[in-house]
Write an enzyme that holds these catalytic residues in place. Structure first.
Site, short mmCIF file in Angstrom:
data_model
loop_
_atom_site.label_atom_id
_atom_site.label_comp_id
_atom_site.label_asym_id
_atom_site.label_seq_id
_atom_site.Cartn_x
_atom_site.Cartn_y
_atom_site.Cartn_z
N HIS A 119 -23.08 -0.48 -0.96
CA HIS A 119 -24.17 -0.22 -0.07
C HIS A 119 -25.27 -1.16 0.05
O HIS A 119 -26.36 -0.62 0.42
CB HIS A 119 -24.72 1.38 -0.22
N SER B 229 -8.76 -3.12 0.86
CA SER B 229 -8.97 -3.78 1.95
C SER B 229 -7.73 -4.42 2.68
O SER B 229 -7.72 -5.76 2.63
CB SER B 229 -10.11 -4.81 1.96
N SER B 230 -6.65 -3.58 2.71
CA SER B 230 -5.27 -3.89 3.13
C SER B 230 -5.64 -4.46 4.68
O SER B 230 -4.90 -5.35 5.10
CB SER B 230 -4.27 -3.06 3.16
N ASP C 136 -15.63 -7.94 3.32
CA ASP C 136 -13.99 -7.84 3.05
C ASP C 136 -13.34 -9.04 3.56
O ASP C 136 -12.60 -9.79 2.98
CB ASP C 136 -13.30 -6.60 3.74
P1 ADP Z 1 -8.09 -0.32 3.86
O1 ADP Z 1 -9.10 0.26 2.84
O2 ADP Z 1 -6.77 -0.51 2.95
O3 ADP Z 1 -8.31 -1.55 4.49
P2 ADP Z 1 -8.00 0.43 6.44
O4 ADP Z 1 -8.11 1.77 7.18
O5 ADP Z 1 -9.05 -0.44 6.70
O6 ADP Z 1 -8.06 0.74 4.89
O7 ADP Z 1 -6.83 -0.30 6.79
C1 ADP Z 1 -5.45 0.16 6.66
C2 ADP Z 1 -4.55 -0.16 8.04
O8 ADP Z 1 -4.33 -1.67 8.04
C3 ADP Z 1 -3.46 0.74 8.06
O9 ADP Z 1 -3.53 1.98 8.45
C4 ADP Z 1 -2.58 -0.36 8.90
O10 ADP Z 1 -2.86 0.13 10.42
C5 ADP Z 1 -3.22 -1.61 8.65
N1 ADP Z 1 -2.08 -2.28 7.83
C6 ADP Z 1 -2.40 -2.47 6.26
N2 ADP Z 1 -1.28 -2.97 5.82
C7 ADP Z 1 -0.36 -3.18 6.92
C8 ADP Z 1 1.05 -3.60 6.75
N3 ADP Z 1 1.54 -4.10 5.62
N4 ADP Z 1 1.74 -3.42 8.05
C9 ADP Z 1 1.24 -2.90 9.13
N5 ADP Z 1 -0.08 -2.22 8.98
C10 ADP Z 1 -0.79 -2.59 8.08
MG MG Z 2 -10.02 -1.78 5.54
#
Ligand code: ADP
Ligand code: MG
Length: 385
Positions: A31, A125-126, A171
């Site tokens: 934060h 942070s996917s 991120d």
């Molecule tokens: P995070 O904290 O994991 O970043 P977010 O909500 O910001 O969570 O992002 C997740 C989104 O990123 C998923 O809902 C999807 O739309 C996209 N995403 C992540 N990994 C994949 C993947 N392997 N294939 C397709 N979309 C993905």
């Molecule tokens: Mg994210």
């Protein structure tokens, strides 16, 4: 399936190349980003791969190993924010194409296959991993030669304006610019980054990420309120961004807050300014390779987020407290709060005990079983094949 196999299976051709980018964990500096403060994330050893290649189809096609057999096709002229042609996950990779257009880069129609080991929605942070893998892939493939901070900004712009998520730059910067065995010290106000040694394995330490699986509905509204509190306090203190208040001037600043919410604002300001200082102290210890010594700073960060910033919750507190009682050197909530994950730094040979203790405590409390992962500081975005 690898990204290459996914590409072959769904597009019937070989990709021109495969690139990858990691998820991230923020070691300390929570934060603080929207106050122009200090953060210290590191890239983790779970990556999103993007295999790309030119196509003769005249449209962009995207597919993901984690999304059934779908191939989504979108014409270049339909790539614009809130286009009805792009819904859901394809907005992440295609938003990057749009952000490259916005920089004047003429991206020809491409096929993009994703395959990611970064779990979505676990606080790792996917989304940045996908964006940064695609951004580097296209930049390399077209020989644009964009540097890491620029790729991070393109990825952030994709998420902000195309996907519509108002995230900061941390991120994407961590995913694009980290190096193996290091954390990335990012001074957001000064827009500078340094690579800080953080080799947990060499120090016989482990970093656990405990996903509490809790998501309280307060999160978004409270996040907006904290941001507003920081802006109000900055205004009263006569600074543009709250993190411009030096740690040495904290007491003076606290005394300068006025109005009916002065005591609340004091707590918010104390969190932000002491958290920046904890980042500096963590960086100083890591530069001397005293990794184990940062434990108390992590725990102090948690206490500050819980008591002064008031963004923790029962599940996060239970995970952090149990980890420490079981022998972790330090533990803290990460991310926005009101759910999400806790990180715990432990001796490598203690990691199993710490993980099991938290799982048991959650079971006794009647909470959803948490998911515990061990992560190591890994390389940022790169070409794989
Ligand atoms: P995070 O904290 O994991 O970043 P977010 O909500 O910001 O969570 O992002 C997740 C989104 O990123 C998923 O809902 C999807 O739309 C996209 N995403 C992540 N990994 C994949 C993947 N392997 N294939 C397709 N979309 C993905
Ligand atoms: Mg994210």
């Amino acid at each position: 399936m690898s990204a290459t196999e996914t590409f072959r299976a769904r597009f019937g051709a070989d990709p021109a190349g495969v690139w990858s980018a990691p998820g991230r964990v923020n070691l300390i500096g929570e934060h603080t980003d929207y106050t122009g403060g200090l953060v210290l994330p590191f890239a983790i050893d779970a990556r999103a791969q993007a295999a790309i290649g030119p196509n003769g189809a005249g449209v962009f096609r995207v597919t993901s190993a984690q999304r059934d057999n779908d191939v989504i096709s979108v014409a270049a002229q339909d790539l614009r924010p809130s286009s009805p042609a792009v819904k859901g996950w394809p907005a992440y990779p295609l938003g990057v194409v749009w952000a490259l257009y916005e920089r004047g880069i003429d991206v020809p129609p491409l096929d993009i296959a994703l395959d990611s080991a970064v779990p979505a929605g676990a606080g790792l942070s996917s989304s940045a991993a996908v964006e940064c893998a695609v951004a580097l892939a296209i930049s390399d493939h077209l020989e644009c030669g964009l540097d890491r901070p620029t790729l991070a900004r393109i990825a952030q712009r994709a998420e902000n304006e195309f996907v519509g998520v108002p995230c900061g730059l941390m991120d994407q910067m961590a995913s694009a610019a980290s190096t193996e065995g290091h954390a990335l010290f990012f001074d957001i106000g000064a827009d500078t980054t340094w690579h800080i040694p953080f080799d947990t394995a060499a120090a016989s330490l482990a970093m656990l990420v405990i996903d509490t699986r809790a998501h309280h509905s307060l999160a978004d509204g409270e996040y907006a309120k904290r941001r507003a509190d920081c802006e109000t306090a900055a205004g009263q203190l006569g600074v543009e961004l709250l993190s411009q208040v030096p740690f040495e001037r904290l007491d003076h600043a606290l005394a300068g807050l006025t109005g009916p919410r002065a005591t609340v604002l004091q707590r918010r300001v104390r969190h932000v300014i002491t958290e920046n200082q904890r980042v500096r102290e963590t960086v100083a210890l890591l530069r001397e390779e005293h990794i184990a010594a940062i434990g108390p700073l992590l725990s102090a960060s948690h206490a500050s987020l819980r008591d002064d910033y008031e963004v923790s919750c029962a599940e996060l507190d239970l995970a952090a407290d149990t980890a420490e009682t079981a022998g972790a050197l330090g533990a803290r909530m990460v991310g926005g709060g009101f759910g999400g994950s806790v990180i715990a730094l432990t001796a490598a040979d203690r990691a199993g005990v710490v993980a099991n203790s938290v799982i048991d405590a959650f079971s006794r409390a009647g909470y959803t079983r948490p998911v515990v992962r061990s992560v190591t500081p890994a390389a940022g975005a790169r070409r794989d094949l």
